[in-house]
Design an enzyme around this catalytic site. Structure first.
Site, PDB file in Angstrom:
ATOM      1  N   LYS A 156      55.716  26.288  -8.112  1.00  0.00           N
ATOM      2  CA  LYS A 156      56.702  27.096  -7.066  1.00  0.00           C
ATOM      3  C   LYS A 156      57.686  26.162  -6.366  1.00  0.00           C
ATOM      4  O   LYS A 156      58.656  26.264  -6.156  1.00  0.00           O
ATOM      5  CB  LYS A 156      55.838  27.752  -6.054  1.00  0.00           C
ATOM      6  CG  LYS A 156      55.159  29.066  -6.442  1.00  0.00           C
ATOM      7  CD  LYS A 156      55.048  30.067  -5.777  1.00  0.00           C
ATOM      8  CE  LYS A 156      54.572  31.263  -6.398  1.00  0.00           C
ATOM      9  NZ  LYS A 156      54.024  32.502  -5.344  1.00  0.00           N
ATOM     10  N   LYS A 186      53.399  37.386 -21.449  1.00  0.00           N
ATOM     11  CA  LYS A 186      52.485  38.621 -20.866  1.00  0.00           C
ATOM     12  C   LYS A 186      53.609  39.120 -20.081  1.00  0.00           C
ATOM     13  O   LYS A 186      54.580  38.638 -19.715  1.00  0.00           O
ATOM     14  CB  LYS A 186      51.421  38.052 -20.010  1.00  0.00           C
ATOM     15  CG  LYS A 186      51.639  37.523 -18.574  1.00  0.00           C
ATOM     16  CD  LYS A 186      50.765  37.504 -17.686  1.00  0.00           C
ATOM     17  CE  LYS A 186      51.136  37.247 -16.449  1.00  0.00           C
ATOM     18  NZ  LYS A 186      50.122  37.294 -15.403  1.00  0.00           N
ATOM     19  N   LYS A 241      54.979  41.287 -13.565  1.00  0.00           N
ATOM     20  CA  LYS A 241      55.910  41.857 -12.646  1.00  0.00           C
ATOM     21  C   LYS A 241      57.053  40.998 -12.134  1.00  0.00           C
ATOM     22  O   LYS A 241      57.940  41.548 -11.521  1.00  0.00           O
ATOM     23  CB  LYS A 241      54.919  42.295 -11.267  1.00  0.00           C
ATOM     24  CG  LYS A 241      54.047  41.565 -10.564  1.00  0.00           C
ATOM     25  CD  LYS A 241      53.346  42.333  -9.700  1.00  0.00           C
ATOM     26  CE  LYS A 241      52.465  41.600  -8.786  1.00  0.00           C
ATOM     27  NZ  LYS A 241      52.570  40.305  -8.268  1.00  0.00           N
TER      28      LYS A 241
END
Ligand code: ATP
Ligand code: LTN
Length: 333
Positions: free
Chosen positions: A115, A197, A200
């Protein structure tokens, strides 16, 4: 909380939109878990502040996530559901645990490194402290099991280390939690890149199916799903990842084993497979979407469930926090 059942705790950040992958891989299994264990489940709205959010959208999304969980069948009569920010013990325990976490330990977390690279202009303290807040979430409730994806295992290890460190320095205070990796719970892949994968936070809207997509959107996304050029339906994760993903999804939503599904498509092409899977997903999501729409018309209900959940959560959290305050030598209030 009922009797001496073990405690299962999990939380999800209200970012992006809840996908079919989240549903098949996680939510469906949590519902089963909550029959056997005491379940506590939070919307991790403080965690997601570590990256910039647009306030009005963020508030709306957190409520929408809560409604989607209710619509999926997370029953507030059977488990505790709440917003993390409504239970102030989380941030209070975080402060204490900060004083037991080494900076090097936090800097080693791969999510922090990822991040920091992704948001290089905003490497804030919260990003570094993220796993300590997560440890507080878990440890406050004397959690036995934490269902999380593999990406969160390192954070869970840190929670365990902190619990053990504190218990050894003082006396047994925290239950040492374990990761709970469900026995079954298929992994769902992106419809556009079936080697990745379904996630979201994927910016490609065609790659993911959201729980609240309209039936037309769902069908359109399945019709566009990436497959291969062979033209026959078979389960082969390595050589036919797209088709295998469609079969996995079909199996998960229909409850039929893949061995029984493959023969149904003998002599048929991918178009039929995509339509069948799309239809099955539409039918699975239909009641969820309808319930979701009803819940969203009644925000007062959502907020009252959340308030009640926070009260119950706080009752448990307060007991742990008082013990911690006493053990570290704070004067009792
Ligand atoms: P993000 O894109 O923000 O990383 P995500 O979609 O990967 O989000 P998480 O919030 O990390 O979702 O995970 C929530 C839960 O859903 C976890 O338990 C995770 O294992 C599960 N999950 C997420 N994606 C999938 C998937 N594609 N297939 C199966 N399970 C999944
Ligand atoms: N970091 C987790 C979300 C999360 C969580 C937790 C999971 C926050 N607090 C406590 C389990 C237990 C994530 O990004 N999936």
């Amino acid at each position: 909380m009922i009797g001496d059942k073990k405690i299962v705790y999990s939380a999800v950040q209200p970012t992006g939109c809840i996908t079919l992958g989240n549903y098949i891989g996680a939510i469906k299994n949590w519902i089963k878990l909550f029959e056997e264990y005491n379940g506590i489940f939070a919307i991790a709205d403080l965690h997601a502040l570590t990256v910039r959010q647009v306030p009005a959208d963020y508030r709306q999304r957190a409520v929408s996530f809560f409604a989607q969980y209710l619509a999926c069948g997370l029953d507030p009569e059977k488990c505790i559901l709440y917003f993390q920010s409504h239970v102030h013990e989380h941030t209070e325990l975080t402060w204490i645990l900060n004083c037991f976490t080494y900076i090097g330990e936090a800097q080693r977390m791969t999510q922090f490194k990822d991040k920091s690279a992704k948001h290089a202009d905003n490497v804030n303290m919260g990003l570094l402290d993220y796993p300590v807040l997560m440890a507080s979430d878990i440890l406050l409730y004397q959690t036995d099991y934490v269902p999380v994806g593999i990406d969160q295992k390192q954070h869970l290890e840190l929670s365990r280390d902190l619990a053990i460190r504190f218990n050894n320095l003082y006396s047994p205070t925290f239950t040492v939690p374990e990761a709970y990796i469900p026995k079954q719970g298929a992994k769902v892949f992106s419809l556009q890149d079936p080697t990745k994968k379904m996630s979201k936070s994927d910016p490609d809207v065609n790659a993911t199916v959201s729980l609240i997509d309209t039936p037309d959107d769902v069908m359109r996304k399945f019709k566009r799903a990436v497959t291969d050029c062979d033209g026959f339906v078979a389960y082969d994760e390595e050589n036919k990842p797209g088709v295998s993903n469609l079969l996995t999804i079909y199996s998960a939503v229909s409850g039929k084993p893949i061995e029984d599904i493959v023969p149904m498509f003998e002599g048929k092409g991918y178009a039929e497979l995509k339509t069948e899977v799309g239809d099955a997903v539409v039918e699975t999501l239909r009641p969820i979407r309808e319930k979701y729409t009803d819940f969203m018309k009644n925000k007062d209900y959502i907020l009252s469930v959340a308030k009640n959940g926070a009260m119950q959560a706080s009752g448990i959290a307060r007991r742990t926090l008082s013990k911690v305050y006493r053990k570290v030598g704070l004067v009792e209030a």
